[in-house]
Scaffold this motif. Structure first.
Motif, PDB file in Angstrom:
ATOM      1  N   ASP A 174       0.764  -1.160   0.001  1.00 23.77           N
ATOM      2  CA  ASP A 174       0.059   0.015   0.033  1.00 23.77           C
ATOM      3  C   ASP A 174       0.827   1.276  -0.011  1.00 23.77           C
ATOM      4  O   ASP A 174       0.594   2.290  -0.694  1.00 23.77           O
ATOM      5  CB  ASP A 174      -0.985  -0.060   1.251  1.00 23.77           C
ATOM      6  N   GLN A 175       1.847   1.230   0.589  1.00 26.29           N
ATOM      7  CA  GLN A 175       2.971   2.417   0.858  1.00 26.29           C
ATOM      8  C   GLN A 175       3.723   2.683  -0.653  1.00 26.29           C
ATOM      9  O   GLN A 175       3.714   3.766  -1.062  1.00 26.29           O
ATOM     10  CB  GLN A 175       3.980   2.299   1.789  1.00 26.29           C
ATOM     11  N   TYR A 176       3.914   1.494  -1.009  1.00 25.56           N
ATOM     12  CA  TYR A 176       4.360   1.568  -2.478  1.00 25.56           C
ATOM     13  C   TYR A 176       3.509   2.255  -3.394  1.00 25.56           C
ATOM     14  O   TYR A 176       3.614   3.173  -4.329  1.00 25.56           O
ATOM     15  CB  TYR A 176       4.819   0.222  -3.184  1.00 25.56           C
ATOM     16  N   ARG A 177       2.373   1.946  -3.468  1.00 21.63           N
ATOM     17  CA  ARG A 177       1.013   2.291  -4.328  1.00 21.63           C
ATOM     18  C   ARG A 177       0.985   3.646  -4.219  1.00 21.63           C
ATOM     19  O   ARG A 177       0.801   4.387  -5.201  1.00 21.63           O
ATOM     20  CB  ARG A 177      -0.040   1.241  -3.985  1.00 21.63           C
ATOM     21  N   GLU A 178       1.029   4.242  -3.081  1.00 21.36           N
ATOM     22  CA  GLU A 178       0.721   5.661  -2.806  1.00 21.36           C
ATOM     23  C   GLU A 178       1.936   6.441  -2.827  1.00 21.36           C
ATOM     24  O   GLU A 178       1.994   7.555  -3.585  1.00 21.36           O
ATOM     25  CB  GLU A 178       0.310   5.871  -1.165  1.00 21.36           C
ATOM     26  N   PHE A 179       3.025   6.103  -2.375  1.00 16.28           N
ATOM     27  CA  PHE A 179       4.089   7.038  -2.169  1.00 16.28           C
ATOM     28  C   PHE A 179       5.249   6.698  -3.476  1.00 16.28           C
ATOM     29  O   PHE A 179       6.232   7.908  -3.642  1.00 16.28           O
ATOM     30  CB  PHE A 179       4.821   6.964  -0.958  1.00 16.28           C
ATOM     31  N   VAL A 180       5.301   5.735  -4.106  1.00 17.80           N
ATOM     32  CA  VAL A 180       6.265   5.408  -5.259  1.00 17.80           C
ATOM     33  C   VAL A 180       5.536   5.110  -6.609  1.00 17.80           C
ATOM     34  O   VAL A 180       6.470   5.760  -7.560  1.00 17.80           O
ATOM     35  CB  VAL A 180       7.224   4.222  -5.005  1.00 17.80           C
TER      36      VAL A 180
ATOM     37  N   ILE B  86      14.496  -3.036  -8.222  1.00 17.70           N
ATOM     38  CA  ILE B  86      14.404  -2.985  -6.903  1.00 17.70           C
ATOM     39  C   ILE B  86      15.145  -3.935  -6.029  1.00 17.70           C
ATOM     40  O   ILE B  86      14.846  -4.963  -6.280  1.00 17.70           O
ATOM     41  CB  ILE B  86      12.841  -2.664  -6.560  1.00 17.70           C
ATOM     42  N   CYS B  87      15.580  -3.579  -4.888  1.00 17.71           N
ATOM     43  CA  CYS B  87      16.339  -4.826  -4.234  1.00 17.71           C
ATOM     44  C   CYS B  87      15.355  -5.260  -3.250  1.00 17.71           C
ATOM     45  O   CYS B  87      14.104  -4.729  -2.948  1.00 17.71           O
ATOM     46  CB  CYS B  87      17.610  -4.041  -3.324  1.00 17.71           C
ATOM     47  N   GLY B  88      15.869  -6.270  -2.569  1.00 19.13           N
ATOM     48  CA  GLY B  88      15.106  -7.012  -1.575  1.00 19.13           C
ATOM     49  C   GLY B  88      14.075  -7.845  -1.696  1.00 19.13           C
ATOM     50  O   GLY B  88      13.741  -8.066  -2.898  1.00 19.13           O
ATOM     51  N   ASN B  89      13.330  -8.205  -0.795  1.00 13.52           N
ATOM     52  CA  ASN B  89      12.325  -8.995  -0.983  1.00 13.52           C
ATOM     53  C   ASN B  89      10.935  -8.022  -1.161  1.00 13.52           C
ATOM     54  O   ASN B  89       9.989  -7.665  -0.355  1.00 13.52           O
ATOM     55  CB  ASN B  89      11.873 -10.070   0.311  1.00 13.52           C
ATOM     56  N   SER B  90      10.598  -7.833  -2.443  1.00 18.32           N
ATOM     57  CA  SER B  90       9.506  -6.856  -2.907  1.00 18.32           C
ATOM     58  C   SER B  90       8.309  -7.688  -3.547  1.00 18.32           C
ATOM     59  O   SER B  90       7.454  -7.060  -4.304  1.00 18.32           O
ATOM     60  CB  SER B  90       9.931  -5.955  -4.026  1.00 18.32           C
ATOM     61  N   SER B  91       8.304  -8.968  -2.969  1.00 18.26           N
ATOM     62  CA  SER B  91       6.907  -9.958  -3.782  1.00 18.26           C
ATOM     63  C   SER B  91       5.734  -8.923  -3.493  1.00 18.26           C
ATOM     64  O   SER B  91       4.996  -8.812  -4.222  1.00 18.26           O
ATOM     65  CB  SER B  91       6.945 -11.016  -2.938  1.00 18.26           C
ATOM     66  N   GLY B  92       5.753  -8.279  -2.088  1.00 17.58           N
ATOM     67  CA  GLY B  92       4.406  -7.690  -1.954  1.00 17.58           C
ATOM     68  C   GLY B  92       4.141  -6.357  -2.689  1.00 17.58           C
ATOM     69  O   GLY B  92       2.992  -5.748  -2.797  1.00 17.58           O
ATOM     70  N   LEU B  93       5.104  -6.132  -3.567  1.00 12.60           N
ATOM     71  CA  LEU B  93       4.884  -4.695  -4.469  1.00 12.60           C
ATOM     72  C   LEU B  93       4.482  -5.427  -5.775  1.00 12.60           C
ATOM     73  O   LEU B  93       4.082  -4.350  -6.688  1.00 12.60           O
ATOM     74  CB  LEU B  93       6.361  -3.914  -4.557  1.00 12.60           C
ATOM     75  N   LEU B  94       4.757  -6.615  -6.127  1.00 11.39           N
ATOM     76  CA  LEU B  94       4.676  -6.820  -7.665  1.00 11.39           C
ATOM     77  C   LEU B  94       3.196  -6.659  -8.320  1.00 11.39           C
ATOM     78  O   LEU B  94       3.376  -6.186  -9.555  1.00 11.39           O
ATOM     79  CB  LEU B  94       4.828  -8.455  -7.542  1.00 11.39           C
ATOM     80  N   GLU B  95       2.199  -6.813  -7.590  1.00 12.03           N
ATOM     81  CA  GLU B  95       0.959  -6.475  -8.212  1.00 12.03           C
ATOM     82  C   GLU B  95       0.829  -4.988  -8.741  1.00 12.03           C
ATOM     83  O   GLU B  95      -0.015  -4.697  -9.661  1.00 12.03           O
ATOM     84  CB  GLU B  95      -0.321  -6.433  -7.102  1.00 12.03           C
ATOM     85  N   HIS B  96       1.645  -4.029  -7.964  1.00 11.22           N
ATOM     86  CA  HIS B  96       1.603  -2.757  -8.226  1.00 11.22           C
ATOM     87  C   HIS B  96       2.760  -2.532  -9.408  1.00 11.22           C
ATOM     88  O   HIS B  96       2.695  -1.663 -10.324  1.00 11.22           O
ATOM     89  CB  HIS B  96       1.684  -1.770  -7.156  1.00 11.22           C
TER      90      HIS B  96
ATOM     91  N   LEU C  44       3.161 -11.125 -12.491  1.00 13.46           N
ATOM     92  CA  LEU C  44       3.385 -10.158 -13.245  1.00 13.46           C
ATOM     93  C   LEU C  44       2.952 -10.645 -14.664  1.00 13.46           C
ATOM     94  O   LEU C  44       2.683  -9.757 -15.758  1.00 13.46           O
ATOM     95  CB  LEU C  44       4.868  -9.810 -13.598  1.00 13.46           C
ATOM     96  N   GLY C  45       2.774 -12.001 -15.032  1.00 14.55           N
ATOM     97  CA  GLY C  45       2.512 -12.474 -16.366  1.00 14.55           C
ATOM     98  C   GLY C  45       3.016 -11.791 -17.347  1.00 14.55           C
ATOM     99  O   GLY C  45       4.429 -11.898 -17.398  1.00 14.55           O
ATOM    100  N   ASP C  46       2.565 -11.256 -18.321  1.00 16.69           N
ATOM    101  CA  ASP C  46       3.010 -10.750 -19.421  1.00 16.69           C
ATOM    102  C   ASP C  46       3.175  -9.470 -19.480  1.00 16.69           C
ATOM    103  O   ASP C  46       3.386  -8.644 -20.578  1.00 16.69           O
ATOM    104  CB  ASP C  46       2.420 -11.295 -20.920  1.00 16.69           C
ATOM    105  N   ASN C  47       2.824  -8.628 -18.494  1.00 15.75           N
ATOM    106  CA  ASN C  47       2.661  -7.354 -18.369  1.00 15.75           C
ATOM    107  C   ASN C  47       4.108  -6.713 -18.303  1.00 15.75           C
ATOM    108  O   ASN C  47       4.322  -5.346 -18.910  1.00 15.75           O
ATOM    109  CB  ASN C  47       2.172  -6.907 -17.036  1.00 15.75           C
ATOM    110  N   ILE C  48       5.126  -7.378 -17.899  1.00  9.83           N
ATOM    111  CA  ILE C  48       6.570  -6.744 -17.877  1.00  9.83           C
ATOM    112  C   ILE C  48       7.575  -7.962 -17.895  1.00  9.83           C
ATOM    113  O   ILE C  48       7.354  -9.074 -17.119  1.00  9.83           O
ATOM    114  CB  ILE C  48       6.486  -6.140 -16.585  1.00  9.83           C
ATOM    115  N   SER C  49       8.576  -7.818 -18.564  1.00  8.76           N
ATOM    116  CA  SER C  49       9.655  -8.825 -18.603  1.00  8.76           C
ATOM    117  C   SER C  49      10.221  -8.971 -17.225  1.00  8.76           C
ATOM    118  O   SER C  49      10.523  -8.118 -16.496  1.00  8.76           O
ATOM    119  CB  SER C  49      10.441  -8.336 -19.584  1.00  8.76           C
TER     120      SER C  49
END
Length: 355
Positions: free
Chosen positions: A209-215, A234-244, A268-273
């Motif tokens: 949610d923070q990524y969606r709002e502030f990034v 983006i470094c680290g475990n960003s699994s929770g950001l993938l939908e955004h 991510l499917g085919d939205n992004i390589s």
């Protein structure tokens, strides 16, 4: 298909005859500096040395990863931050922020003339002229969220997300103007690919949610400014950001081994390589060439579109391990026959179900 076309096609999600190997992050090592006679910190300040060193992964190891600059502090320095110049095995870093609050921020009219930006611009021209027909020239630019942490102080800036959201938005918005300005300038001076490194915008620090709002709003603006293929790292475990991240507008996403490839592919499917994700420390630095090849095969079988290390290579990474990464796609056949494609799909589907 030549190397340059293969990499760009992989980033854009197109047809390839072989999984391309390419790094959107820094792949410079101390032995490369010694071979080129272009050590850090000197190579950060001289365009000829910078270009010569940037070519070393390709010339010494067959790794088509030509990236400048070599650090994340270029933008912060140009905005007035005090830097630690770094050493032969450590890049420059921010010692002292430039501003206290977002109201203090001023975008310099002569931004492209400040700090080491002119060095990078000239190095891009040199690399474009010397190697631009063989391999893509990659310009690495720091993302606005990370720049904001540099110029206001990371702790202070991150605290604004809870204590003063308006400040946080203002800080990222103004910093992203720098990112956008450099995208245009670097493309004009020979960059074939734009890589945005925004390590502070990590799932290790931010919720989805923070990524969606502030990034995310600022990543979308940055991605739309690029006229060349664009990659977000983006470094680290960003699994929770993938939908955004899949809606950010970047052509490709570069990620660490902390994110499972099949998980990233499922979301991510085919939205992004996908660009990744061989471990830079556990495998590239500390492993053997056999370990590098094995982990690279797992990443390719998992579904990466471009094979890469998960993050910047440590400066003491053995050259033989870098060569093993460069050769790894030779050991993997891109599925072409219907039964091969079905087998690859079934493996990914089963892994997704079992998670």
């Amino acid at each position: 298909m030549n190397t340059k076309k293969r990499i760009i096609s992989g980033i854009l999600g197109g047809r390839v005859d072989q999984i391309p190997v390419w790094l959107p992050v820094v792949s410079i090592t101390v032995p490369m500096m010694e071979q080129a006679k272009a050590p850090w910190p000197a190579a950060h300040h001289d365009p000829e040395l910078m270009a010569k060193l940037a070519a070393m992964p390709w010339e010494l190891a067959g790794l088509p990863a030509i990236t400048v600059p070599f650090c994340l502090s270029l933008e912060a320095e140009a905005l007035g931050c005090e830097l630690d110049p770094g050493t032969i095995n450590r890049t420059p870093s921010v010692k002292k922020p430039a501003f206290s609050i977002p109201d203090d921020f001023v975008l310099p009219e002569n931004l492209l003339e400040r700090g080491r930006i002119p060095v990078v611009l000239r190095a891009l021209e040199i690399l474009h002229d010397r190697l631009g027909e063989e391999v893509p020239i990659n310009a690495k630019i720091t993302g606005g969220f990370t720049i904001a942490g540099h110029i206001y102080g990371v702790s202070e800036f991150i605290s604004w997300i809870k204590t003063n959201p308006a400040y946080a938005h203002q800080a990222v918005e103004s910093a992203s103007l720098v990112t956008k300005a450099l995208i245009t300038a670097f493309e004009d001076h020979g960059a074939d690919i734009i890589s945005i490194s925004d390590p502070t915008a990590s799932g290790d620090l931010l919720s989805g949610d923070q990524y969606r709002e502030f990034v995310l709003p600022y990543h979308k603006r940055v991605a739309s400014a690029a006229r060349r293929p664009s990659v977000l790292h983006i470094c680290g475990n960003s699994s929770g950001l993938l939908e955004h991240i899949k809606t950010s507008g970047f052509d490709a996403y570069s990620f660490e081994e902390k994110i499972d490839v099949l998980t990233a592919k499922k979301i991510l499917g085919d939205n992004i390589s996908l660009v990744g994700n061989v471990a830079p420390v556990g495998t590239m630095l500390q492993g053997s060439p056999e370990k590098v090849t094995a982990d690279a095969l797992l990443a390719m079988q998992g579904g990466v579109d471009v094979l890469s290390s998960g993050c910047t290579l440590p400066p003491l990474t053995p050259l033989e391990n870098i060569r093993a990464l460069a050769r790894a796609p030779e050991h993997y056949r891109v599925p072409r026959e219907p039964e091969e494609i079905l087998r690859e799909f079934s493996r990914g589907f089963a892994a997704g179900v079992n998670q």
